[in-house]
Structure formats: structure tokens, C-alpha cells
Design a protein around this motif. Structure first.
Motif, PDB file in Angstrom:
ATOM      1  N   LEU A 176       0.900  -1.153   0.083  1.00  0.00           N
ATOM      2  CA  LEU A 176      -0.135   0.203   0.032  1.00  0.00           C
ATOM      3  C   LEU A 176       1.004   1.342   0.009  1.00  0.00           C
ATOM      4  CD1 LEU A 176      -2.873   0.939   0.038  1.00  0.00           C
ATOM      5  CD2 LEU A 176      -2.587   0.825   2.736  1.00  0.00           C
ATOM      6  N   GLU A 177       1.743   1.221   0.975  1.00  0.00           N
ATOM      7  CA  GLU A 177       3.039   2.438   0.867  1.00  0.00           C
ATOM      8  C   GLU A 177       3.653   2.592  -0.591  1.00  0.00           C
ATOM      9  OE1 GLU A 177       6.836   3.591   3.236  1.00  0.00           O
ATOM     10  OE2 GLU A 177       5.474   2.137   4.089  1.00  0.00           O
ATOM     11  N   LYS A 178       3.805   1.829  -1.214  1.00  0.00           N
ATOM     12  CA  LYS A 178       4.480   1.886  -2.579  1.00  0.00           C
ATOM     13  C   LYS A 178       3.556   2.315  -3.463  1.00  0.00           C
ATOM     14  CE  LYS A 178       7.954  -2.171  -2.370  1.00  0.00           C
ATOM     15  NZ  LYS A 178       8.016  -3.331  -2.718  1.00  0.00           N
ATOM     16  N   GLN A 179       2.153   1.801  -3.456  1.00  0.00           N
ATOM     17  CA  GLN A 179       1.219   2.296  -4.228  1.00  0.00           C
ATOM     18  C   GLN A 179       0.824   3.748  -3.932  1.00  0.00           C
ATOM     19  OE1 GLN A 179      -2.423  -0.344  -3.913  1.00  0.00           O
ATOM     20  NE2 GLN A 179      -1.173  -2.296  -4.455  1.00  0.00           N
ATOM     21  N   VAL A 180       0.637   4.144  -2.825  1.00  0.00           N
ATOM     22  CA  VAL A 180       0.573   5.500  -2.205  1.00  0.00           C
ATOM     23  C   VAL A 180       1.560   6.390  -3.035  1.00  0.00           C
ATOM     24  CG1 VAL A 180       0.443   7.140  -0.433  1.00  0.00           C
ATOM     25  CG2 VAL A 180      -0.682   5.121  -0.406  1.00  0.00           C
ATOM     26  N   MET A 181       3.003   5.968  -2.738  1.00  0.00           N
ATOM     27  CA  MET A 181       4.008   6.672  -3.277  1.00  0.00           C
ATOM     28  C   MET A 181       3.993   6.837  -4.905  1.00  0.00           C
ATOM     29  SD  MET A 181       8.304   5.686  -2.648  1.00  0.00           S
ATOM     30  CE  MET A 181       8.150   5.738  -1.020  1.00  0.00           C
ATOM     31  N   ILE A 182       3.542   5.794  -5.512  1.00  0.00           N
ATOM     32  CA  ILE A 182       3.522   6.008  -6.960  1.00  0.00           C
ATOM     33  C   ILE A 182       2.308   6.808  -7.651  1.00  0.00           C
ATOM     34  CG2 ILE A 182       2.704   4.631  -8.972  1.00  0.00           C
ATOM     35  CD1 ILE A 182       4.111   2.320  -7.795  1.00  0.00           C
ATOM     36  N   ARG A 183       1.325   6.777  -6.755  1.00  0.00           N
ATOM     37  CA  ARG A 183       0.151   7.724  -7.028  1.00  0.00           C
ATOM     38  C   ARG A 183       0.349   9.124  -6.488  1.00  0.00           C
ATOM     39  NH1 ARG A 183      -3.345   9.325 -10.172  1.00  0.00           N
ATOM     40  NH2 ARG A 183      -5.327   9.988  -9.422  1.00  0.00           N
ATOM     41  N   THR A 184       1.232   9.255  -5.582  1.00  0.00           N
ATOM     42  CA  THR A 184       1.805  10.619  -5.104  1.00  0.00           C
ATOM     43  C   THR A 184       2.590  11.052  -6.137  1.00  0.00           C
ATOM     44  OG1 THR A 184       1.484  10.071  -2.669  1.00  0.00           O
ATOM     45  CG2 THR A 184       2.855  11.993  -3.282  1.00  0.00           C
ATOM     46  N   GLN A 185       3.618  10.498  -6.596  1.00  0.00           N
ATOM     47  CA  GLN A 185       4.553  10.924  -7.445  1.00  0.00           C
ATOM     48  C   GLN A 185       3.450  11.281  -9.010  1.00  0.00           C
ATOM     49  OE1 GLN A 185       7.121   7.602  -8.028  1.00  0.00           O
ATOM     50  NE2 GLN A 185       8.555   8.367  -6.483  1.00  0.00           N
ATOM     51  N   GLU A 186       2.490  10.620  -9.429  1.00  0.00           N
ATOM     52  CA  GLU A 186       1.723  10.949 -10.511  1.00  0.00           C
ATOM     53  C   GLU A 186       1.152  11.873 -10.292  1.00  0.00           C
ATOM     54  OE1 GLU A 186      -0.673   7.489 -10.715  1.00  0.00           O
ATOM     55  OE2 GLU A 186       0.701   6.108 -12.009  1.00  0.00           O
ATOM     56  N   LEU A 187       0.494  12.509  -8.904  1.00  0.00           N
ATOM     57  CA  LEU A 187      -0.118  13.548  -8.663  1.00  0.00           C
ATOM     58  C   LEU A 187       0.578  14.707  -8.778  1.00  0.00           C
ATOM     59  CD1 LEU A 187      -2.421  12.410  -5.591  1.00  0.00           C
ATOM     60  CD2 LEU A 187      -3.178  13.197  -8.276  1.00  0.00           C
ATOM     61  N   VAL A 188       1.916  14.679  -8.037  1.00  0.00           N
ATOM     62  CA  VAL A 188       3.094  15.669  -8.492  1.00  0.00           C
ATOM     63  C   VAL A 188       3.240  15.906  -9.626  1.00  0.00           C
ATOM     64  CG1 VAL A 188       5.372  16.192  -8.013  1.00  0.00           C
ATOM     65  CG2 VAL A 188       3.795  15.326  -5.888  1.00  0.00           C
ATOM     66  N   LEU A 189       3.603  15.042 -10.592  1.00  0.00           N
ATOM     67  CA  LEU A 189       3.916  15.266 -11.775  1.00  0.00           C
ATOM     68  C   LEU A 189       2.741  15.853 -12.656  1.00  0.00           C
ATOM     69  CD1 LEU A 189       5.775  11.969 -12.774  1.00  0.00           C
ATOM     70  CD2 LEU A 189       6.605  14.211 -12.663  1.00  0.00           C
ATOM     71  N   SER A 190       1.309  15.611 -12.352  1.00  0.00           N
ATOM     72  CA  SER A 190       0.395  16.175 -12.920  1.00  0.00           C
ATOM     73  C   SER A 190       0.242  17.655 -12.546  1.00  0.00           C
ATOM     74  CB  SER A 190      -1.054  15.363 -12.404  1.00  0.00           C
ATOM     75  OG  SER A 190      -1.118  14.036 -12.975  1.00  0.00           O
ATOM     76  N   ARG A 191       0.529  17.981 -11.367  1.00  0.00           N
ATOM     77  CA  ARG A 191       0.463  19.219 -11.070  1.00  0.00           C
ATOM     78  C   ARG A 191       1.565  20.033 -11.606  1.00  0.00           C
ATOM     79  NH1 ARG A 191       1.975  20.648  -5.002  1.00  0.00           N
ATOM     80  NH2 ARG A 191       4.166  20.469  -5.574  1.00  0.00           N
ATOM     81  N   GLN A 192       2.703  19.641 -11.614  1.00  0.00           N
ATOM     82  CA  GLN A 192       3.701  20.140 -12.402  1.00  0.00           C
ATOM     83  C   GLN A 192       3.389  20.786 -13.839  1.00  0.00           C
ATOM     84  OE1 GLN A 192       7.012  17.758 -11.565  1.00  0.00           O
ATOM     85  NE2 GLN A 192       7.468  18.572  -9.492  1.00  0.00           N
ATOM     86  N   GLU A 193       2.824  19.713 -14.128  1.00  0.00           N
ATOM     87  CA  GLU A 193       2.203  19.683 -15.890  1.00  0.00           C
ATOM     88  C   GLU A 193       1.363  20.909 -15.893  1.00  0.00           C
ATOM     89  OE1 GLU A 193       1.513  16.047 -17.301  1.00  0.00           O
ATOM     90  OE2 GLU A 193       3.417  14.952 -17.175  1.00  0.00           O
TER      91      GLU A 193
END
Length: 410
Positions: A176-193
Motif C-alpha cells: 500500500l505504501e508503494k502504491q501511495v508513493m507511486i500515486r503521489t508521484q503521479e499527482l505531483v507530476l500532474s500538478r507540475q504539468e
């Protein structure tokens, strides 16, 4: 025979029920399940200073299908073996030479990687204080010597059921922690874009490469590093700085692309991009806008009306990056430390990029000319400390400039 009490019996019942619920076994019993699951895989460590006791316990467990054993009669080596072998369960005598079972428990519970290994105490002692101390040290259960084989199996199976559940939770938590980390990274990238797209929208008609906003963000980060910014704030500043000119969306093309000098009315309209940018990023009510223009300090209200840290900071920068240290800037004409530090940082970064890049009304200046103009503005246009930080890191600034060089600036 084994000594039991009502609390232990209730614990057995709870563990049995837990195993059924977590494993989805329907009417199969928890002990039967645990026997099937652990008979060939569970590593059982037995520590007792009498080999005969070890052989008896081992024989009982082998009859039930367990095959993976680790044993020792030397209690002084127990912790080392537990550390290296990581057994699923420890069957532990209390009264032993060199180091007692209680001391082993205490050492295990003091180590993060050993504290979750369950231990069943095998003891001939009837002293309630010994049992209480063992419980406080994390013992999972007790068996009285001589050990009853049926009770031994129930205790071992129940403890292993709990261990299996704990392992399942640990594995699930890790996944779950790995999935949250991946999802968080995706959200950060989306926000940056999204931020970069919004920033480019303001610059596209004036700079169709989008490099201006990238360079200003990178320059601002370098300056902030030199000023001692906290590492956690650097990404925030770089992203927010890219939105400094988003208000140009509201400026007509005729003014943005005018090759000559702007007349006073046109210049006033160009200056309005600061207010437009602030409103785009962080809209204020009409009443708030009036109060904002009535006194410079009210400008900080723009920081409180959005929940996004990036947009809060971007709003501050959009409204303040054309202010000047001596108070001659716009839109509020504030001066000195009343200008937010982030606005002062982006002011230096933005002016350098404007000077060193081609614009409809001018060619790119040489690096030497850019530095000369910046130094002339020290203490009047620019905060001296910020400009000095920029100059001390100029090698990095120049590397960014060359990396994102516009074609017309070559």
C-alpha cells in the motif's frame, strides 16, 4: 499437564476466530489451516539448556508435520541465531546458564527487527512474577513442563496464525505504501504539468518556446539555494515562479508584440498583467481588491484565500515581482522588506532573462551587458542580498541559460 487460565483460553478462541476471518476458510478450523500452511515452511527455534527437552518438543512437532527447526542448548548464542535466521516462532526456556530466557526476551524486544518474532515460554517454574515479567517483555504464551503435546500444538498453531496475520498486514502495508508513493508521484507530476501549461499560456504569444518560464523558475531556485532556503521549499518556489507572468493572458497582442517603445497608456495596460495574474491564480472579491490597492500591507491577504501552497506563493510572486527595492515599482509601489522575498528573488531572475533573451522590441543583450545593468540596479531596483546571491551562483545561472537558449538569442 499444562497450566492454563480463562484469559489464555479466551485468547485461543479469539485467535482461532481471527484466523478464520482473515484466511476465509469457511468451516475449516484455524489450527488445521495453520498446520497446512506452516508444517513445511514455519521455522521453529527451540532454546533450552537440556538437549532432552529440545528432542521431546521437536519430536512432538515433527509428528504434526513440522520439519524446519533451529535448536541450541547454548543460550549465549540465541540472539545471534535469532538475528541471522529470523525464525517464525521461538520456544524458549527460562532458567538457563549464561543468559536466561527473560534476558533473551528483553534483548529481542529492544531490537526493531526482532521484536515482532513471537515467543512461547516453556518453563517448570510456577512463580507468577516470572510469568508477569515474561508477559511484559512480550512473551506470546506459556507452557508448563513437562509439555503436553496437544497443548503444545494448539499454542504453536495459534501463535503462528497470529504471526501469519501480522506478516500479511506488514506485506499489505508495504504494498500500500508503494502504491501511495507511486500515486503521489503521479499527482505531483500532474500538478507540475498543469502549472507549466498555465505558465506557458501566459507566455506563449510572447515566447512560443516556453523557455522563459522554465528559466525563471530554475534561476529562482538557484538564488534561493544560495540564500539558504529549506530544501523542501525549493520545488515550491521553482513551480510558483513559473506563473509570475500568467497575467499576460489578458494583455492584447498589439502591445505584447509591439516592436517599439510603449506609450504611457500602453505601458499602464502592460503593467496590469501583475493584477491580472494575481486574479487568475487567486481571485479576490471586488471589496478585497479595493482594500488591496488602498494599502500595501493588505497585499498579503492574497496568501490566505487558496489552499494550494503553490498557488499561494504564485499569487504573491505574480503581484510583487515588478516591485522595486526603492519603491518605484508596480503595482503597489511597496519597497524594501515589504516586498515578499519570493517577489524579490523572481525580480532578479525575470530581469536577467528579459535582458538576455530576444523580445519583439529588442535583441538579446550580451551577458556582460546584462550583468552591468543588474549591478546598476543593486539597492535601487533589486534587493542587494538577492542580487549578490545571484552573482555568487552565476556559473549555474549561465549553465541554465545555455541549456534553455532560445533560437533567436543565439
Amino acid at each position: 499437564m499444562i497450566q492454563t487460565n480463562s484469559i489464555t483460553d479466551l485468547a485461543d478462541a479469539a485467535v482461532n476466530g481471527l484466523a478464520l476471518l482473515t484466511c476465509g476458510l469457511g468451516e475449516r478450523s484455524a489450527p488445521a489451516f495453520c498446520e497446512t500452511k506452516h508444517a513445511r515452511t514455519a521455522r521453529i527455534m527451540i532454546v533450552d539448556d537440556e538437549m532432552i527437552n529440545i528432542e521431546i518438543v521437536k519430536a512432538y512437532l515433527e509428528e504434526e508435520g513440522f520439519t524446519n527447526f533451529l535448536t541450541t542448548t547454548d543460550s549465549s548464542t540465541a540472539i545471534e541465531k535469532v538475528t541471522t535466521q529470523k525464525p517464525d516462532i521461538l520456544l524458549l526456556d527460562i532458567n538457563m546458564p549464561h543468559i536466561s530466557g527473560l534476558e533473551i526476551l528483553e534483548l529481542m524486544r529492544s531490537k526493531k527487527d526482532l521484536k515482532m518474532i513471537p515467543a512461547i515460554v516453556l518453563t517448570a517454574s510456577n512463580d507468577p512474577d516470572v510469568k508477569l515479567k515474561a508477559l511484559r517483555l512480550g512473551a506470546s504464551d506459556f507452557l508448563a513442563k513437562p509439555v503436553d503435546p496437544s497443548e503444545l500444538m494448539l499454542r504453536v498453531q495459534n501463535v503462528l496464525a497470529v504471526k501469519a496475520y501480522q506478516d500479511h498486514l506488514a506485506d499489505y502495508s508495504e504494498q500500500l505504501e508503494k502504491q501511495v508513493m507511486i500515486r503521489t508521484q503521479e499527482l505531483v507530476l500532474s500538478r507540475q504539468e498543469a502549472i507549466h501549461c498555465l505558465a506557458r499560456a501566459g507566455e506563449y504569444r510572447d515566447d512560443d518556446t516556453g523557455h522563459h518560464v522554465t528559466r525563471v523558475g530554475r534561476y529562482s531556485r538557484v538564488i534561493a539555494v544560495e540564500l539558504g532556503y529549506d530544501a523542501n521549499d525549493l520545488d515550491l518556489l521553482e513551480q510558483a515562479a513559473q506563473l509570475h507572468d500568467v497575467g499576460k493572458i489578458g494583455i492584447p497582442d498589439a502591445i505584447l508584440h509591439k516592436p517599439g517603445k510603449l506609450d504611457p497608456q500602453e505601458f499602464d495596460l502592460m503593467r496590469s498583467h501583475c493584477t491580472i495574474g494575481r486574479k487568475i491564480i487567486n481571485p479576490l472579491t471586488e471589496e478585497e481588491s479595493i482594500r488591496l490597492q488602498s494599502h500595501a500591507s493588505v497585499g498579503m491577504q492574497i496568501m490566505g484565500s487558496t489552499n494550494s501552497p503553490v498557488l499561494k506563493l504564485a499569487s504573491v510572486i505574480a503581484a510583487s515581482h515588478h516591485e522595486k527595492w526603492d519603491g518605484s515599482g508596480y503595482p503597489l509601489g511597496i519597497s524594501g522588506d515589504d516586498i515578499p522575498l519570493e517577489g524579490r528573488i523572481v525580480a532578479v531572475a525575470d530581469v536577467f532573462d528579459a535582458l538576455s533573451s530576444a523580445r519583439p522590441y529588442k535583441k538579446a543583450f550580451s551577458i556582460e551587458k546584462c550583468l552591468e545593468i543588474l549591478k546598476e540596479g543593486r539597492g535601487s531596483h533589486f534587493d542587494a542580498d538577492v542580487l549578490d546571491a545571484f552573482l555568487r551562483r552565476f556559473d549555474e545561472i549561465l549553465a541554465i541559460h545555455d541549456e534553455y537558449l532560445d533560437p533567436d538569442s543565439e
